[in-house]
Motif scaffolding. Structure first.
Motif, PDB file in Angstrom:
ATOM      1  N   HIS A 102       0.838  -1.204   0.000  1.00 54.57           N
ATOM      2  CA  HIS A 102       0.000   0.000   0.000  1.00 54.57           C
ATOM      3  C   HIS A 102       0.872   1.253   0.000  1.00 54.57           C
ATOM      4  N   LEU A 103       0.339   2.314  -0.619  1.00 50.54           N
ATOM      5  CA  LEU A 103       0.989   3.616  -0.634  1.00 50.54           C
ATOM      6  C   LEU A 103       0.027   4.672  -0.108  1.00 50.54           C
ATOM      7  N   ASN A 254      -8.722   4.593   7.724  1.00 46.06           N
ATOM      8  CA  ASN A 254      -8.774   4.539   6.257  1.00 46.06           C
ATOM      9  C   ASN A 254     -10.167   4.110   5.826  1.00 46.06           C
ATOM     10  N   ALA A 255     -10.623   4.642   4.719  1.00 46.48           N
ATOM     11  CA  ALA A 255     -11.966   4.326   4.225  1.00 46.48           C
ATOM     12  C   ALA A 255     -11.966   4.389   2.702  1.00 46.48           C
ATOM     13  N   GLU A 256     -12.986   3.783   2.127  1.00 46.28           N
ATOM     14  CA  GLU A 256     -13.170   3.814   0.677  1.00 46.28           C
ATOM     15  C   GLU A 256     -14.637   4.058   0.372  1.00 46.28           C
ATOM     16  N   PHE A 257     -14.915   5.119  -0.386  1.00 41.92           N
ATOM     17  CA  PHE A 257     -16.265   5.438  -0.820  1.00 41.92           C
ATOM     18  C   PHE A 257     -16.277   5.476  -2.338  1.00 41.92           C
ATOM     19  N   PHE A 258     -17.106   4.623  -2.945  1.00 41.35           N
ATOM     20  CA  PHE A 258     -17.247   4.591  -4.397  1.00 41.35           C
ATOM     21  C   PHE A 258     -15.882   4.521  -5.076  1.00 41.35           C
ATOM     22  N   ASN A 259     -15.065   3.586  -4.578  1.00 39.02           N
ATOM     23  CA  ASN A 259     -13.748   3.282  -5.154  1.00 39.02           C
ATOM     24  C   ASN A 259     -12.740   4.422  -5.021  1.00 39.02           C
ATOM     25  N   PRO A 261     -10.211   5.678  -2.279  1.00 41.89           N
ATOM     26  CA  PRO A 261      -9.656   5.344  -0.965  1.00 41.89           C
ATOM     27  C   PRO A 261      -8.902   6.529  -0.360  1.00 41.89           C
ATOM     28  N   PHE A 262      -9.092   6.775   0.923  1.00 35.68           N
ATOM     29  CA  PHE A 262      -8.393   7.873   1.580  1.00 35.68           C
ATOM     30  C   PHE A 262      -8.072   7.488   3.026  1.00 35.68           C
ATOM     31  N   LEU A 282      -1.050  15.739  12.264  1.00 41.56           N
ATOM     32  CA  LEU A 282      -2.307  15.334  11.654  1.00 41.56           C
ATOM     33  C   LEU A 282      -2.072  15.317  10.147  1.00 41.56           C
ATOM     34  N   SER A 283      -2.452  14.227   9.488  1.00 43.16           N
ATOM     35  CA  SER A 283      -2.253  14.126   8.042  1.00 43.16           C
ATOM     36  C   SER A 283      -3.455  13.450   7.405  1.00 43.16           C
ATOM     37  N   PHE A 284      -3.618  13.694   6.101  1.00 43.24           N
ATOM     38  CA  PHE A 284      -4.758  13.128   5.368  1.00 43.24           C
ATOM     39  C   PHE A 284      -4.399  13.071   3.884  1.00 43.24           C
ATOM     40  N   GLY A 285      -5.032  12.148   3.166  1.00 40.18           N
ATOM     41  CA  GLY A 285      -4.757  12.041   1.738  1.00 40.18           C
ATOM     42  C   GLY A 285      -5.291  10.759   1.147  1.00 40.18           C
ATOM     43  N   LEU A 286      -4.715  10.312   0.038  1.00 43.63           N
ATOM     44  CA  LEU A 286      -5.128   9.117  -0.672  1.00 43.63           C
ATOM     45  C   LEU A 286      -4.377   7.902  -0.127  1.00 43.63           C
ATOM     46  N   TYR A 287      -5.107   6.783  -0.001  1.00 42.61           N
ATOM     47  CA  TYR A 287      -4.523   5.533   0.484  1.00 42.61           C
ATOM     48  C   TYR A 287      -4.746   4.485  -0.601  1.00 42.61           C
ATOM     49  N   LEU A 288      -3.681   4.143  -1.315  1.00 45.18           N
ATOM     50  CA  LEU A 288      -3.784   3.264  -2.465  1.00 45.18           C
ATOM     51  C   LEU A 288      -3.414   1.826  -2.120  1.00 45.18           C
TER      52      LEU A 288
END
Length: 288
Positions: A102-103, A254-259, A261-262, A282-288
């Motif tokens: 994962h990235l 981490n969560a995924e809504f309608f494909n 992921p963040f 505190l950080s946030f972004g895309l989780y692939l």
């Protein structure tokens, strides 16, 4: 006409089986959809035992008094990161373990910040990679699983105003202000970490999942860097050994809504040791 199409579809499937000996067996499909029209019969199967993303589509269409059949077998969506099932299958069941990569790519927005600091959120970034992650599924449909992962993480906390970070004689990080003749570019703190993650995740359906757990950061390196311009010349100052906390814990959602992921991560620990500037991550972004 609908009955004729259905009969033709069954006849065509029987003929294909007799001629090519092709048999498709889908164990425990999650959802089966049959679409019928005056000149169309379509069957869609989503999910099967051991593969929630599996799809099978068969379409029979009447075109100029001839029947045209098309079949498509694949995944419901693309996976950007590789994964592989591991373990021995028993009694026809799929392995209940998976190895994955994962990235994460996002921004940092520190909290509990010293009043002298003004971080630029969308110029401060985070990049992390879970180089190896072991997932253990708790049910046959792979809706619930625990994860253990090892990886690396870079966090960058940047200011773009006239303040800059400086290493004090005692090794702690302080803040100073550029003289008027200086043209500042940025000043930042960077922290590199080795990480260990533990997380539980639940997938509600193909478009919605959520996971939560701790990420232990072993902060092995940190530095400050400032860039500015003076009398038409550009300068860069880097200082290391800035007394970062050796171990901190991020709580990651981490969560995924309608494909899509963040992730969101928050730490209740100060980034720097006592005596230095105070702020938490505190950080946030895309989780692939």
């Amino acid at each position: 006409m609908k009955k004729t199409l259905i009969m033709a579809l069954l006849a065509l499937a029987t003929e294909a089986s007799a001629q090519q000996n092709d048999t498709i067996v889908i164990q425990n499909p999650r959802k089966v959809t049959i679409i019928s029209g005056d000149s169309l019969q379509k069957i869609i199967v989503r999910g099967k035992e051991g593969d929630e993303k599996f799809t099978y589509q068969n379409t029979l269409q009447l075109v100029d008094s001839n029947y045209v059949s098309t079949t498509n077998i694949g995944n419901d969506r693309w996976d950007l990161m590789p994964s592989v099932k591991v373990g021995k299958a028993k009694d026809g069941k799929a392995p209940n373990n998976r190895i994955a990569l994962h990235l994460g790519i996002g921004f940092t927005n520190p909290t509990h910040v010293d009043s002298r600091l003004d971080f630029s959120t969308f110029k401060s970034w985070e990049f992390f990679a879970t180089i190896i992650q072991w997932d253990h599924f708790l049910d046959r449909r792979e809706r619930n699983f625990f994860s253990l992962g090892l990886g690396i993480d870079w966090k960058n906390y940047r200011m773009t105003d006239r303040n800059f970070f400086v290493k004090a004689p005692d090794g702690n990080v302080a803040v100073d202000r550029y003289p008027l003749e200086y043209e500042p570019d940025f000043s930042r703190i960077k922290v590199f970490s080795l990480t260990a993650t533990f997380r539980f995740e639940h997938r509600f359906d193909d478009s919605f999942s959520i996971g939560f757990g701790p990420v232990v950061n072993f902060n092995t390196y940190a530095s400050i860097k400032s860039e500015y311009e003076l009398l038409g010349h550009e300068y860069e100052v880097v200082e290391k050994g800035i007394r970062q906390r050796p171990i901190t814990i991020d709580w990651m959602l981490n969560a995924e809504f309608f494909n899509v992921p963040f992730y969101v991560k928050y730490s209740d620990d100060d980034v720097l040791k006592a005596g230095g500037l105070k702020f938490r991550s505190l950080s946030f972004g895309l989780y692939l």
